[in-house]
Design a protein around this motif. Structure first.
Motif, PDB file in Angstrom:
ATOM      1  N   ARG A 226       0.814  -1.219   0.000  1.00 26.85           N
ATOM      2  CA  ARG A 226       0.000   0.000   0.000  1.00 26.85           C
ATOM      3  C   ARG A 226       0.847   1.268   0.000  1.00 26.85           C
ATOM      4  N   ASN A 227       2.150   1.124   0.190  1.00 28.27           N
ATOM      5  CA  ASN A 227       3.051   2.278   0.086  1.00 28.27           C
ATOM      6  C   ASN A 227       3.148   2.783  -1.352  1.00 28.27           C
ATOM      7  N   PHE A 228       2.798   1.921  -2.324  1.00 26.30           N
ATOM      8  CA  PHE A 228       3.141   2.194  -3.715  1.00 26.30           C
ATOM      9  C   PHE A 228       1.928   2.166  -4.641  1.00 26.30           C
ATOM     10  N   THR A 229       2.030   2.938  -5.702  1.00 24.77           N
ATOM     11  CA  THR A 229       1.078   2.837  -6.805  1.00 24.77           C
ATOM     12  C   THR A 229       1.715   2.131  -7.992  1.00 24.77           C
ATOM     13  N   THR A 230       3.006   1.839  -7.875  1.00 25.27           N
ATOM     14  CA  THR A 230       3.732   1.109  -8.912  1.00 25.27           C
ATOM     15  C   THR A 230       4.149  -0.251  -8.366  1.00 25.27           C
ATOM     16  N   VAL A 231       4.556  -1.139  -9.262  1.00 26.05           N
ATOM     17  CA  VAL A 231       5.023  -2.464  -8.874  1.00 26.05           C
ATOM     18  C   VAL A 231       6.297  -2.778  -9.657  1.00 26.05           C
ATOM     19  N   ALA A 232       7.356  -3.032  -8.950  1.00 24.87           N
ATOM     20  CA  ALA A 232       8.608  -3.431  -9.596  1.00 24.87           C
ATOM     21  C   ALA A 232       8.675  -4.939  -9.777  1.00 24.87           C
TER      22      ALA A 232
ATOM     23  N   TYR B 129      12.111   1.823  -7.266  1.00 26.05           N
ATOM     24  CA  TYR B 129      11.276   1.892  -8.470  1.00 26.05           C
ATOM     25  C   TYR B 129      10.233   3.003  -8.338  1.00 26.05           C
ATOM     26  N   ALA B 130       9.629   3.108  -7.164  1.00 24.77           N
ATOM     27  CA  ALA B 130       8.632   4.159  -6.941  1.00 24.77           C
ATOM     28  C   ALA B 130       9.264   5.544  -7.023  1.00 24.77           C
TER      29      ALA B 130
ATOM     30  N   GLY C 141       5.888   6.701  -7.887  1.00 29.84           N
ATOM     31  CA  GLY C 141       4.964   5.637  -7.532  1.00 29.84           C
ATOM     32  C   GLY C 141       4.662   5.475  -6.059  1.00 29.84           C
ATOM     33  N   PHE C 142       4.838   6.527  -5.259  1.00 31.48           N
ATOM     34  CA  PHE C 142       4.480   6.434  -3.848  1.00 31.48           C
ATOM     35  C   PHE C 142       3.017   6.821  -3.645  1.00 31.48           C
ATOM     36  N   ALA C 143       2.385   6.185  -2.666  1.00 30.52           N
ATOM     37  CA  ALA C 143       1.007   6.518  -2.326  1.00 30.52           C
ATOM     38  C   ALA C 143       0.911   7.982  -1.918  1.00 30.52           C
TER      39      ALA C 143
ATOM     40  N   ARG D 166       7.780   4.129   6.619  1.00 24.99           N
ATOM     41  CA  ARG D 166       7.085   4.360   5.353  1.00 24.99           C
ATOM     42  C   ARG D 166       7.535   5.652   4.663  1.00 24.99           C
ATOM     43  N   VAL D 167       7.824   6.689   5.443  1.00 28.54           N
ATOM     44  CA  VAL D 167       8.111   8.005   4.861  1.00 28.54           C
ATOM     45  C   VAL D 167       9.569   8.128   4.430  1.00 28.54           C
TER      46      VAL D 167
END
Length: 335
Positions: free
Chosen positions: A67-73, A86-87, A92-94, A131-132
């Motif tokens: 859930r930290n990401f909107t992208t997927v490596a 990658y994010a 690609g971070f939330a 997370r940050v």
């Protein structure tokens, strides 16, 4: 001009600052929350811009996962640093993490405000850090220590405890407060370039009266009103080390000494804060022959004799030097 970890920078503390307070207490009527409120009022009155991340009020999720990401490596396996890298490269971070990251990057002063739980931060604050402070965006690729995102900025721990101050002096059943705060001062603040200020600690607040709590709030207001006078805790910069960061270019020395007079713990704390003493241990003054051991960075001192002369002139005048050792080899013994 201020120096931290042998890294000099122009401090903006005396000027208007952007201050970010990360507050981690679930009860708005707690003393921890009262400290946060006093900080907001004081810093605003002094002309600073103050922003607050009230983690419980925000319902901030401390769990670090996809859930930290909107992208997927890599959809087959979640490796945190790979996904963070990658994010960072693909935005690609939330959105909730992007907002917190921008707050940190915008801040001149970062304050962690929390109650001491189990000798550490509440889980929600630890999760916020996890997370940050993401690899690639907030640290890594050369962004570490004196070259981190906090370069030229400062950070402060403000905490409340249940125990009295004497239980955290390093001689009792609790660890010393310096040990407890090392993961924050060194592992979070300085690791990311923020120069850690001496912490503000409100001891035993649940066991004192309203008058004492009122004085603690006033003490905190005075502390915040003199931030330009506060010297950061000096910690080792990366440039002191070579290659794998194990070989200290300046070397370290162990000094064994006998207490010639009653130990001045305040002076020792000042020397540690200023980076002259890296570590310190001592038996109690009521021992038959109190002994102290401390670790020094050699830096420009080329010999044990030179170190001994420096110590005798001032910083360790209260000690009778027994032995100075470098790399396990005794170079000087003096009684």
């Amino acid at each position: 001009m201020t120096t931290c970890g042998n890294h000099s920078y122009h401090s903006s503390i005396a000027l208007a600052m952007n201050v970010l307070i990360i507050h981690a207490h679930h009860e708005p009527r707690s003393f921890s929350s009262a400290l946060k409120d006093r900080a907001v009022a004081t810093l605003t009155r002094l002309g600073h811009e103050v922003e607050i991340s009230d983690l419980y009020a925000m319902g901030f999720n401390p769990i670090s996962d996809r859930r930290n990401f909107t992208t997927v490596a890599d959809s087959a396996s979640l490796k945190q640093q790979r996904e963070e890298t990658y994010a960072a490269e693909h935005d690609g971070f939330a959105s909730e993490l992007v907002a917190e990251m921008e707050k940190v990057l915008h801040a001149d002063l970062l304050i962690f405000n929390f109650p001491l739980w189990w000798f550490g931060m509440p889980a929600t604050l630890k999760g916020w850090v996890d997370r940050v402070f993401a690899y690639g965006k907030m640290y890594g690729a050369g962004k570490l220590y004196e070259n981190g995102v906090g370069r030229g900025k400062r950070a402060l721990v403000t905490i409340t405890t249940g125990g009295a101050s004497g239980t955290y002096n390093g001689y009792g059943y609790n660890p010393s407060m310096a040990e407890i705060l090392t993961p924050i001062h060194h592992g979070i603040f300085w690791f990311n370039g923020f120069a850690p200020l001496p912490p503000f600690i409100a001891y035993s607040v649940a066991h004192v009266g309203d008058d004492k709590r009122g004085r603690l709030l006033d003490d905190y207001e005075r502390y915040l009103s003199t931030l330009d006078e506060q010297r950061p805790i000096v910690l080792p910069p990366m440039r002191d080390f070579e290659g794998d960061a194990i070989a200290d270019r300046f070397g370290r020395w162990m000094v064994e000494a006998r207490n010639a007079s009653e130990l001045d713990e305040t002076r020792v704390a000042e020397l540690q804060r200023d980076g002259k003493i890296l570590a310190f241990w001592s038996s109690r003054d009521d021992d038959l022959e109190p002994v102290a051991w401390f670790v020094l960075r050699a830096e420009f001192r080329k010999s044990a004799e030179a170190i001994a002369q420096t110590l005798r002139r001032g910083d360790a005048a209260g000690f009778v030097i027994r032995e100075i050792t470098r790399s396990g080899t005794a170079e000087l013994a003096a009684t």
